[in-house]
Design a protein around this motif. Sequence first.
Motif, mmCIF file in Angstrom:
data_model
loop_
_atom_site.group_PDB
_atom_site.id
_atom_site.type_symbol
_atom_site.label_atom_id
_atom_site.label_comp_id
_atom_site.label_asym_id
_atom_site.label_seq_id
_atom_site.Cartn_x
_atom_site.Cartn_y
_atom_site.Cartn_z
ATOM 1 N N SER A 16 38.441 94.236 63.806
ATOM 2 C CA SER A 16 39.351 94.009 62.673
ATOM 3 C C SER A 16 40.795 94.092 63.158
ATOM 4 O O SER A 16 41.142 94.932 63.994
ATOM 5 N N VAL A 34 41.437 100.404 61.433
ATOM 6 C CA VAL A 34 41.600 99.000 61.852
ATOM 7 C C VAL A 34 41.775 98.974 63.382
ATOM 8 O O VAL A 34 42.522 99.777 63.939
ATOM 9 N N GLN A 206 38.271 89.367 62.858
ATOM 10 C CA GLN A 206 39.049 88.703 61.810
ATOM 11 C C GLN A 206 40.421 89.348 61.713
ATOM 12 O O GLN A 206 40.558 90.563 61.865
#
Length: 260
Positions: A16, A34, A206
Amino acid sequence: MTVPRFVAAKGQRKLSMLTAYDFTFASIFDAAGVDSLLVGDSLSMVIQGHETTLPVTLDEMIYHGRLVCRAAKHALVIVDMPFMSYQVSPQQAVENAGRIIKETGAQAVKLEGGVNQARTIKALADADIPVMAHVGMKPQSVRVLGGHGKVQRDYDQLRADAMAAQEAGAFSVLMELIPRDSAAKITQELTVPTIGIGAGPDCDGQVLVSYDMLGLSPDDFTPKFLKRFANLRAISDAAARDFAKEVAAGTYPGDAHSHV
Ligand code: KIV
């Protein structure tokens, strides 16, 4: 997170990444787990209010890179090389990427290009500067493309760009606005992780622009790939209206918020 760990995640788990431009949001995203924080040149639009990513300067990227690095305890921080900070020559790129790494503390830089930037990617890799390549829709090419937001469908070009970037030494390839089948095939073929934005679910990871993901961007910004995970624009709007109303009415600050 380190560059080798980021690369080793390919095929093991999804990565991520969110853009971050300041200490507070970077702290929140980092603590949330993250994997990577991108100090994107999107800050030219999101933070500075320009219409494109072209105006932001190297010094401004370095300033925001420092704020994000100060917050990042776990995440891999990558700083975008802004328009015209690497296109002139590989030597210019190494000098400017060197400034980014030295002056911000970031682990890596990102630049836009594949085949056309292979010499520069190699020069950075040879100088031990980890570099992520950005292929597909390249916002810094806005003047050539005639605008943002068009899906890039030339598979042969996309594949050639991704392969050239990997062969030149890029540790990862970001793919923006390309058909999901193309992204899936390229992801399978590359040995380094692909990070997608508008490239479908089969990339190795992503990324989203955090202000879009949080619902801070204007409501009429609705690219197909964007999912708003919160609606901070509406929440901020309501809070600001309430504040202004209470100040006007003289109800804020009341006793509870006043020193005796
Ligand atoms: O600058 C940026 O925000 C980007 C996005 C594609 C994530 O490069």
